[in-house]
Scaffold this active site. Structure first.
Site, PDB file in Angstrom:
ATOM      1  N   LYS A 271      33.330 -16.365  57.194  1.00 38.50           N
ATOM      2  CA  LYS A 271      34.554 -16.993  56.704  1.00 38.50           C
ATOM      3  C   LYS A 271      34.226 -18.115  55.729  1.00 38.50           C
ATOM      4  O   LYS A 271      33.224 -18.804  55.905  1.00 38.50           O
ATOM      5  CB  LYS A 271      35.317 -17.626  57.875  1.00 38.50           C
ATOM      6  N   ASP A 282      39.922 -19.678  68.847  1.00 37.07           N
ATOM      7  CA  ASP A 282      40.156 -18.231  68.771  1.00 37.07           C
ATOM      8  C   ASP A 282      40.123 -17.584  70.163  1.00 37.07           C
ATOM      9  O   ASP A 282      40.183 -16.366  70.287  1.00 37.07           O
ATOM     10  CB  ASP A 282      39.117 -17.597  67.828  1.00 37.07           C
ATOM     11  N   ARG A 345      40.209  -7.261  67.541  1.00 32.40           N
ATOM     12  CA  ARG A 345      40.710  -5.937  67.920  1.00 32.40           C
ATOM     13  C   ARG A 345      39.619  -5.089  68.575  1.00 32.40           C
ATOM     14  O   ARG A 345      39.905  -4.241  69.423  1.00 32.40           O
ATOM     15  CB  ARG A 345      41.320  -5.241  66.683  1.00 32.40           C
TER      16      ARG A 345
HETATM   17  N1  BES Z   1      40.659 -15.150  64.385  1.00 31.52           N
HETATM   18  C1  BES Z   1      41.019 -14.584  63.155  1.00 31.52           C
HETATM   19  C2  BES Z   1      42.499 -14.686  62.826  1.00 31.52           C
HETATM   20  C3  BES Z   1      43.118 -16.058  62.694  1.00 31.52           C
HETATM   21  C4  BES Z   1      43.321 -16.622  61.453  1.00 31.52           C
HETATM   22  C5  BES Z   1      43.536 -16.751  63.804  1.00 31.52           C
HETATM   23  C6  BES Z   1      43.909 -17.863  61.318  1.00 31.52           C
HETATM   24  C7  BES Z   1      44.138 -17.993  63.686  1.00 31.52           C
HETATM   25  C8  BES Z   1      44.329 -18.555  62.452  1.00 31.52           C
HETATM   26  C9  BES Z   1      40.651 -13.092  63.141  1.00 31.52           C
HETATM   27  O1  BES Z   1      39.547 -12.721  63.880  1.00 31.52           O
HETATM   28  C10 BES Z   1      40.362 -12.728  61.717  1.00 31.52           C
HETATM   29  O2  BES Z   1      39.443 -13.270  61.178  1.00 31.52           O
HETATM   30  N2  BES Z   1      41.147 -11.838  61.149  1.00 31.52           N
HETATM   31  C11 BES Z   1      40.988 -11.426  59.807  1.00 31.52           C
HETATM   32  C12 BES Z   1      41.214  -9.941  59.771  1.00 31.52           C
HETATM   33  C13 BES Z   1      40.833  -9.287  58.474  1.00 31.52           C
HETATM   34  C14 BES Z   1      39.360  -9.349  58.230  1.00 31.52           C
HETATM   35  C15 BES Z   1      41.319  -7.855  58.544  1.00 31.52           C
HETATM   36  C16 BES Z   1      41.997 -12.166  58.941  1.00 31.52           C
HETATM   37  O3  BES Z   1      43.105 -12.424  59.417  1.00 31.52           O
HETATM   38  O4  BES Z   1      41.671 -12.502  57.831  1.00 31.52           O
HETATM   39 ZN    ZN Z   2      39.110 -13.953  65.527  1.00 31.61          ZN
HETATM   40 ZN    ZN Z   3      37.711 -12.894  62.851  1.00 30.32          ZN
END
Ligand code: BES
Ligand code: ZN
Ligand code: ZN
Length: 497
Positions: A271, A282, A345
């Site tokens: 990230k 998370d 997921r």
């Molecule tokens: N934990 C994150 C989602 C999240 C984002 C939670 C902001 C709380 C606040 C999740 O694991 C994630 O990184 N999701 C990605 C999915 C994508 C790669 C398909 C996202 O939302 O960017």
């Molecule tokens: Zn996550």
């Molecule tokens: Zn993630």
């Protein structure tokens, strides 16, 4: 904090919180149960007051044994909806705490026809307003000791109010515990620490907890959890909570599943810095599931409930899982890893697969799953997606009732091709960049053992925003909703439905 109902302001209360609607101040004060000299002092300040909803006015008092009067404005009575009422209570309590008041009297406004419900909500919101995250601070602020909810005109027996306050207090305490747990820094809240915390909560409130380590998960074939965890030095855990009172009226359990990623760096698809800061939270789905079950156990609801929590840390490493890897999930379906940041997921797939052996009556999962849910809905409601319309509308309704809101996004067969795998059965990323929350839910759907299942994406409500009038950090989203769902479910079962 001890909350009580009172028909007049008790002597112990030094700080008074008053809620006023827009309109003539004198008239409103006429029916308020405070001494005349206080009324005069407040009335004198009318010109200085901003009557807009949620604006506050503080009046230090020098005589009469009281120290301070805080006025919280509610705007026009016709437009004072539940969310405003809740936030007004929180604003009043938080301001009183800021003024170091330890004994409060909240003079409840005439807000709803259902006085019991108003008191329940006031008690709940006063409790969650009286929270700050202090384990790492040297100087601790003084807690509020007592908070009396005052309603002079009520004809309802005080006992009934006491019952509502007791209910609200149990749930709110567990919400606050979930917040403390989620707020813990990632370095100190690893999957194993989370499992220990779950065991403590089980001992404290009366449910059993077991946790599988990686060896056991390997034997069971939980390739999703093990895959995501591979880059981490911390051992993954699969936590199982069981609340099964002798009085349980359901043979098949209701199952709550919570995403327990104790820190989400994104893995090799790391990230950007801005997106990583809050990722110690998370595991908020896990905290909420755990503390909802704790609340259910404390309320001794006569129902059988199971909580499943896959707990991992998502780290980039030479041993980490790679984009392109294929993982074999517990159910046997294979998962093509297209993005290591869509890890939630993958671990939930194993938990959903594991849920099958319980032959559950229904399943609800809570997960901080997608940033796309924030894009779609903002930060004032979580998202809900379910193939079961009845279950979904029940949760939407209870979301409104508790203030722990969820709002639907579609979950239709049409979306399924988005997650078809090229070399494996399913891919963990959609084919386009659109509708990310739906793609996430559609992926989970592939693993749900029953359509009596709802997925709640709590990424939007993971943290408090300024307008929430709560301490910054975790909100404990989902605890109130799941507990209320269980209460309603228990009621239905008791009536043979
Ligand atoms: N934990 C994150 C989602 C999240 C984002 C939670 C902001 C709380 C606040 C999740 O694991 C994630 O990184 N999701 C990605 C999915 C994508 C790669 C398909 C996202 O939302 O960017
Ligand atoms: Zn996550
Ligand atoms: Zn993630």
């Amino acid at each position: 904090m001890q909350i009580k109902f009172a028909k007049k302001i008790p002597a112990r209360a030094k700080g008074i919180v008053l809620f006023l609607y827009a309109g003539a101040l004198k008239q409103q004060l006429a029916s308020v149960a405070i001494p005349k000299n206080l009324k005069r002092q407040i009335a004198k300040c009318e010109k200085q007051m901003d009557m807009a909803p949620l604006s506050v006015f503080t009046l230090p008092i020098v005589d009469g044994g009281k120290e301070i009067v805080i006025v919280v404005h509610l705007g026009k009575k016709e437009t004072c909806r539940q969310s405003l009422f809740e936030r007004a209570i929180r604003a009043g309590v938080r301001l009183a705490a800021k003024h170091k008041q330890q004994h409060l009297a909240l003079l409840l406004p005439d807000w709803a026809d259902d006085e019991l419900r108003a008191v329940y909500l006031a008690a709940f919101n006063a409790h969650i307003a009286d929270f700050s995250y202090l384990p790492y601070k040297k100087t601790k602020s003084k807690p509020i000791i007592s908070c009396d909810l005052v309603n002079v005109e009520s004809k309802i027996p005080e006992k009934q109010f006491a019952h509502q306050i007791a209910l609200a207090s149990v749930v709110a305490e567990e919400v606050n515990r979930a917040r403390t747990l989620s707020n813990a820094p990632g370095g100190d809240m690893t999957p194993r620490v989370l499992a220990t915390h779950a065991k403590e909560a089980g001992r404290r409130t009366g449910f059993t907890v077991s946790a599988y380590g990686e060896k056991k998960m390997k034997d069971l074939g939980m390739g999703g959890i093990l895959g995501v965890s591979r880059g981490s030095a911390e051992e993954a855990q699969f936590i199982i909570c069981e609340y099964k009172p002798k009085s349980a009226s359901n043979k098949k359990p209701i199952i709550f599943i919570g995403k327990g990623v104790t820190f989400d760096t994104g893995g090799l698809n790391i990230k950007p810095d801005m997106n990583m800061t809050d990722m110690h939270m998370d595991m908020s789905g896990a905290s909420s599931v755990l503390h909802a079950i704790a609340a259910i156990a404390r309320l001794q609801l006569p129902i059988y409930v199971v909580g499943l929590i896959p707990a991992v840390e998502n780290m980039p490493s030479g041993s980490g899982y790679r984009p392109g890897d294929i993982l074999r999930s517990y159910s046997g379906k294979t998962i093509e890893v297209k993005h290591t940041d869509a890890e939630g997921r993958i671990i939930l797939a194993d938990a959903l697969g594991y849920a099958k052996q319980y032959n559950p009556e229904l399943i609800i999962d809570l997960a901080t799953l997608t940033g796309a849910a924030l894009v779609a809905l903002g930060q004032r409601t979580a998202a809900i997606l379910s193939p079961d319309e009845e279950l979904q509308s029940e949760l939407v309704r209870l979301g409104q009732e508790t203030g722990d809101r969820v709002w639907p996004l579609p979950l239709w067969e049409d979306y399924k091709p988005e997650v078809a795998g090229q070399f494996a059965d399913v891919a963990n990323l959609g084919k386009t960049k659109f509708g990310g929350t739906i793609t996430g839910a559609v992926f989970l759907w592939e693993f749900a053992p029953t359509d009596k299942w709802a997925h709640i994406d709590i990424a939007p409500t993971m943290v408090a925003i300024d307008d929430d009038q709560l301490a910054p950090g975790s909100k404990g989203a989902g605890v109130h909703l799941l507990t209320m769902f269980a209460r309603v479910y228990a009621e239905k079962k008791a009536h043979g439905k």
